[in-house]
Design a protein around this motif. Sequence first.
Motif, mmCIF file in Angstrom:
data_model
loop_
_atom_site.group_PDB
_atom_site.id
_atom_site.type_symbol
_atom_site.label_atom_id
_atom_site.label_comp_id
_atom_site.label_asym_id
_atom_site.label_seq_id
_atom_site.Cartn_x
_atom_site.Cartn_y
_atom_site.Cartn_z
ATOM 1 N N ASP A 176 12.990 5.763 2.833
ATOM 2 C CA ASP A 176 12.874 4.552 3.182
ATOM 3 C C ASP A 176 14.024 3.649 3.788
ATOM 4 O O ASP A 176 15.265 3.992 3.206
ATOM 5 N N ASP A 218 10.669 5.097 -3.874
ATOM 6 C CA ASP A 218 9.502 4.787 -3.106
ATOM 7 C C ASP A 218 8.936 3.771 -3.773
ATOM 8 O O ASP A 218 8.194 3.436 -4.495
ATOM 9 N N GLU A 233 1.003 -1.267 0.136
ATOM 10 C CA GLU A 233 0.008 -0.161 0.102
ATOM 11 C C GLU A 233 0.991 1.208 -0.083
ATOM 12 O O GLU A 233 1.786 1.349 0.843
ATOM 13 N N PRO A 234 0.617 1.997 -1.011
ATOM 14 C CA PRO A 234 1.508 3.306 -1.043
ATOM 15 C C PRO A 234 0.690 4.358 -0.137
ATOM 16 O O PRO A 234 -0.319 4.484 -0.075
ATOM 17 N N SER A 235 1.823 5.137 0.367
ATOM 18 C CA SER A 235 1.107 6.423 1.449
ATOM 19 C C SER A 235 1.034 7.550 0.657
ATOM 20 O O SER A 235 0.263 8.189 1.136
ATOM 21 N N ASN A 236 1.670 7.501 -0.571
ATOM 22 C CA ASN A 236 1.628 8.757 -1.215
ATOM 23 C C ASN A 236 1.296 8.504 -2.934
ATOM 24 O O ASN A 236 2.252 8.704 -3.612
ATOM 25 N N PRO A 237 0.247 7.821 -2.989
ATOM 26 C CA PRO A 237 -0.034 7.356 -4.520
ATOM 27 C C PRO A 237 -0.072 8.171 -5.596
ATOM 28 O O PRO A 237 -0.556 9.558 -5.548
ATOM 29 N N ILE A 238 0.493 7.811 -6.699
ATOM 30 C CA ILE A 238 0.112 8.626 -7.923
ATOM 31 C C ILE A 238 -1.359 8.099 -8.420
ATOM 32 O O ILE A 238 -1.757 7.186 -8.351
ATOM 33 N N ARG A 248 2.268 0.632 -7.164
ATOM 34 C CA ARG A 248 0.961 0.847 -7.419
ATOM 35 C C ARG A 248 0.896 1.573 -8.707
ATOM 36 O O ARG A 248 -0.243 1.246 -9.555
ATOM 37 N N HIS A 249 1.772 2.434 -9.226
ATOM 38 C CA HIS A 249 1.584 3.203 -10.621
ATOM 39 C C HIS A 249 1.886 1.897 -11.708
ATOM 40 O O HIS A 249 1.035 1.755 -12.557
ATOM 41 N N ARG A 275 5.030 3.205 -4.136
ATOM 42 C CA ARG A 275 4.318 4.274 -5.094
ATOM 43 C C ARG A 275 4.626 3.725 -6.300
ATOM 44 O O ARG A 275 3.666 3.841 -7.214
#
Lengths: 380, 380, 380, 380
Positions: free
Chosen positions: A349, A185, A23-28, A191-192, A188
């Motif tokens: 990270d 990241d 799970e990204p915290s800052n998703p595109i 997810r992209h 992130r």
Amino acid sequence: MSAFKEEDRTSSGFYVTKEAPIEPSNPIPTPKAEAPDILRCAYMELVVTDLAASREFYVDILGLTVTEEDDERIYLRSLEEFIHHNLVLTKGPVAAVAAFSYRVRSNEELDKAVAFYEELGCRVERKKDGFVKGIGDSVRVVDPLGFPYEFFYETEHVERLAWRYDLYTPGALVRLDHFNQMTPDVPRAVRHLQDLGFRVTEDIQDKEGTVYAAWMRRKPTVHDTATTGGDGPRMHHVAFSTHEKHNILAICDKLGALRRSDAIERGPGRHGVSNAFYLYLRDPDGHRVEIYTQDYYTGDPDNPVVTWDVHDNQRRDWWGNPVVPSWYTEGSLVLDLDGNPQEVIARTDASEMAKTIGADGFSYTRDGDETKGFKLGNQL
Amino acid sequence: MSAFKEEDRTSSGFYVTKEAPIEPSNPIPTPKAEAPDILRCAYMELVVTDLAASREFYVDILGLTVTEEDDERIYLRSLEEFIHHNLVLTKGPVAAVAAFSYRVRSNEELDKAVAFYEELGCRVERKKDGFVKGIGDSVRVVDPLGFPYEFFYETEHVERLAWRYDLYTPGALVRLDHFNQMTPDVPRAVRHLQDLGFRVTEDIQDKEGTVYAAWMRRKPTVHDTATTGGDGPRMHHVAFSTHEKHNILAICDKLGALRRSDAIERGPGRHGVSNAFYLYLRDPDGHRVEIYTQDYYTGDPDNPVVTWDVHDNQRRDWWGNPVVPSWYTEGSLVLDLDGNPQEVIARTDASEMAKTIGADGFSYTRDGDETKGFKLGNQL
Amino acid sequence: MSAFKEEDRTSSGFYVTKEAPIEPSNPIPTPKAEAPDILRCAYMELVVTDLAASREFYVDILGLTVTEEDDERIYLRSLEEFIHHNLVLTKGPVAAVAAFSYRVRSNEELDKAVAFYEELGCRVERKKDGFVKGIGDSVRVVDPLGFPYEFFYETEHVERLAWRYDLYTPGALVRLDHFNQMTPDVPRAVRHLQDLGFRVTEDIQDKEGTVYAAWMRRKPTVHDTATTGGDGPRMHHVAFSTHEKHNILAICDKLGALRRSDAIERGPGRHGVSNAFYLYLRDPDGHRVEIYTQDYYTGDPDNPVVTWDVHDNQRRDWWGNPVVPSWYTEGSLVLDLDGNPQEVIARTDASEMAKTIGADGFSYTRDGDETKGFKLGNQL
Amino acid sequence: MSAFKEEDRTSSGFYVTKEAPIEPSNPIPTPKAEAPDILRCAYMELVVTDLAASREFYVDILGLTVTEEDDERIYLRSLEEFIHHNLVLTKGPVAAVAAFSYRVRSNEELDKAVAFYEELGCRVERKKDGFVKGIGDSVRVVDPLGFPYEFFYETEHVERLAWRYDLYTPGALVRLDHFNQMTPDVPRAVRHLQDLGFRVTEDIQDKEGTVYAAWMRRKPTVHDTATTGGDGPRMHHVAFSTHEKHNILAICDKLGALRRSDAIERGPGRHGVSNAFYLYLRDPDGHRVEIYTQDYYTGDPDNPVVTWDVHDNQRRDWWGNPVVPSWYTEGSLVLDLDGNPQEVIARTDASEMAKTIGADGFSYTRDGDETKGFKLGNQL
């Protein structure tokens, strides 16, 4: 939240789940536009500073086939390939990657690629005649992660030399297998790339939920590309396949005979992740090339996703042999569409290297024994 | 009309075209219903007459893993498999094939399968709980060619043992690779399987346009199934993959050590078609099993289709070693949905064996020299 | 005086001469008695502290065949052996080597052995019924270098299992290949072993004439034993052969699967010296075992002697991969004829490790480039 | 008198004894003169009718290294050789063998050779400067069996290219392994070669005591030469070694790629006799060349002698694959010292081919089942 549940643990020590627990915290943002249907990673365009030195490395030593060449570019392919090339060496002032190029199912997919990236606000260029020889209608973008991606369908067919055993060398490269991208990241990026249609097959995490790396595929192998946590955007490596393990050993033997064994950065060895047999080389510009063989079929939609504990000493090398620091820290610059190197952003990270080697890191070979389990090789 | 145009000829002696040049004279109608989205060949259900003898062959000799077994059935899988099984041995009175089973992308595809075959007037059965253990909702049909086909998505996940090298034998089987079906009219079968979504990758023809065999794929290897011209419907063979060629040689060595070398019917050798390394065995009931490794990627939509001349002595064995007659003539019965053997229809087209061996046949090694080119091995 | 003359240099970077250029400063006297005619290294008797743990390592993991066993000893052989054993595991309080055992041409050679060592003032014991099962008339001595040596001809013949491929594992060990002994003064040891009839095949020296290691043979391979410079007398390793390189990789894979990858100390890799493919393991007591394959024929009397420069980064690993320090510094104690550990004498000559790694050491990959030539792997 | 006693039977189906149970009915007298001390088979001089065609075969296809060449002769060696050559191709009007050449321990052994053969009444020639380039003082004879034998010690040293992996091909030949001679009376030939110092390692017999073939060694492998029963004196084959089995498969693949697969006469396969992996080729003149790997150590004086039943279907091919008739019947002429072909004498003992194939022959796979045991391959 830990990715590691006892019920997901296999008898081999890693964990399997039905879908990647990332799970990204800052998703595109996920575009509303449909992603293009990518078939596979198809070729990389590498900028090299000395074309003759690179030709010697890729043609004379590694045995790639020259499809075509001129004073500016050399177009190379592997023995089982029928598209024009799997690697383009382009002469330039700074060693870097000009394109990670994927083949899509048809020209219609290029329209989708344009819409997909325009919605994301990325710079997009399309050329009906292609950016390089042998390739027709193509789209190049700088993706939201900063990587120069290309998509194309049209290509000149060339002879698949699979049956031409008179041309094989002991270390014959038969396919382009995958790319590997360094990015600060990982969640992130994952997810992209999932939005772009990639499926996660394996990843490396810790109990705190930090993701160190992830492998993603379109064709049903372990990956077409992977994201390695690190300062980026940079290219970590490009990988070619051999048929058998002895072919990889033959490359090492030949480098020794040529007194170029210092081109061997890491390996050969057996990966934990992917279960493939591997070798990492560095080309004359320092671009990292992996030679790879025998991962597994991943094409079913419910293909089990493998998650490795970052402290598992066998995750990167199944035999527990140590990873050299340069492998974690070094990578190639990537270019924007004007040919300028992309700025490199530092990873914030935790670092896999710091977590597993050195004063504060640890690795175990067997469950539970953090001290005793240290690989002897680590003593160096 | 000849399939062989000089401009399509490769430096390896065979021909490539963009699409399979096969036209049936008596086609099965193409259904209006959409074909189910098949992922891959998944398992075969073999009826065997002596379960203990078959267990010895497949488990003790070939090293397949028992997922589950009872007095009636043994469920076996290869080392890289995560679905419940790749082979079911079912005890029965007559050695035969009860199902060629394919995995589809989801349960929704089963509805498509039902509609597809009902439109063709085939007998169709669906069982929510599956026809065998470890498999859920499934559809079985007798297809228009007379073969018992199964489709399913739901399956029990079992551990992928790819990393369990402590379980590997020298001849370790890692994947189910493909089926091979004997059928009297190859072009008719090919067209029908194309309707079902298969793509032709290679075939064997003659200048008169007779098609002797064709290879078709869903997953991006050379095949998930193939059609071999002959009296049918019968099963020609089921094939498992190894990682390397020495694994196949190890199976031969082990059969020799067990004084069961007469289980080796043909090979080992290098195929012309598929470029794979192969071995054909016969199990205790005479079911033919191929061991196979290292074909090539075929997943692009414009993957070049390879056509071999039936007189090319290297088409079936790249080293020109002779094909034993039993390999051409013998096959396993296939069952209908009631468990009764399907009637075998004689092939009326020319026989590949007759065309290439014996008084009227001929084979060439090199272009042009029909006499001199005979393989020495043919003297036997 | 330097061993390195330009005219002796090969295109591979090492030097060849007709005879080993090794001169001891403090030689052991050459006996007037004739040396026994040694056929080959035959077996090692290893004292182990936990017989069950050692049995698991050598039988369950490495696959050696148990010829015979009782509560005190396990007798093991490789697949191509016809003498009773190649390895004896003897239960004892301190891990050590009880005997390096050589087979001689006949019982008459034992009389020669007695005379040879008595003239040297060594302790000598002869037992008509052998010191262990399966061996008849034997002589054990503590040689002038402090090693427990055994000589025998009589042995019980057991079945050579070479054809029993049903018993082969993926990492099958087929032969005992050689011993390796740590000794402080290599030239002194070499001269003594030459007196015993051994021929030098390869060595490692520096320009100042220091000898770091030497390889010596009776059977026409690169060695039956070797002397590695270091504190001694100690046993450096005992080596078994496989047929092919993949067999060695399979042992690594299996250790990974068993989560015992920390048993891998060094490798796998390609030796410079011997040109063989290798792997070093440590057994449960820390005894070092090499797995080895594919050196070359050395049986001609004028077989070229190969001398490597200690600074050549490819001498120990042709691929330039680093040698772990433990490999240089650790070894097994050896016992006297009463079962007491021999005192370990420190090496006073230069240390190969110090010469090549660390602050004062250096290694080159290519001739001349001492800085640039450093293997990347050394960064660790 | 039968060679087959139940107590000598191994679990692999053949028989072992301490010494070869072969008695000639018509022996060649044993000379009183001492036999020369032969080290190993060293090279063969082959007369070829088209030097360019032979060069293409041995250099371009098989990859042997040219040490030296002129218009009349080509001198070739394998990669691990340090003597001047392992094969001499001499241009001549009739394809034949001019010399089977053995290396002896020193020049003094040549005096012994002269005395040995003069006592036998053979024609003997000695040349201080050798019969071919690269070889010094040599003796050539026509031995009592009609074969042109050479003995020499002096030779020009050339670089051992074992470490030159940049020169390796996928099918790299690393050593000359052995000769094989066709002779009508095998026991007579064996006894004579035993007088010359050879030791029998394996043989093929029947229950009536007929000997069909025998393998004999000086170096500790299965053979330096073998005698195959048949019309003779003729040369059956000359054999080169590879490191691994895949190297042999690569030669087959390359011959296929060059559309010269008809050069493959038999194999590849696993021998029963010798346990080696093999391939038989025919060169442009029909000279038979074996490619061979992985037999076993035979250097102990009590090395068990293996005797195979001529009816054992796995004796010639462990996998039971059929032997082509040409392999039994065809061979190369051998020359006398004037370069004239030796007369070929017909074998009068039973023929192995007739005994095992065809109307009156039989072969079993398993003990007892003479019918059922027939190899399927025999159907062809």
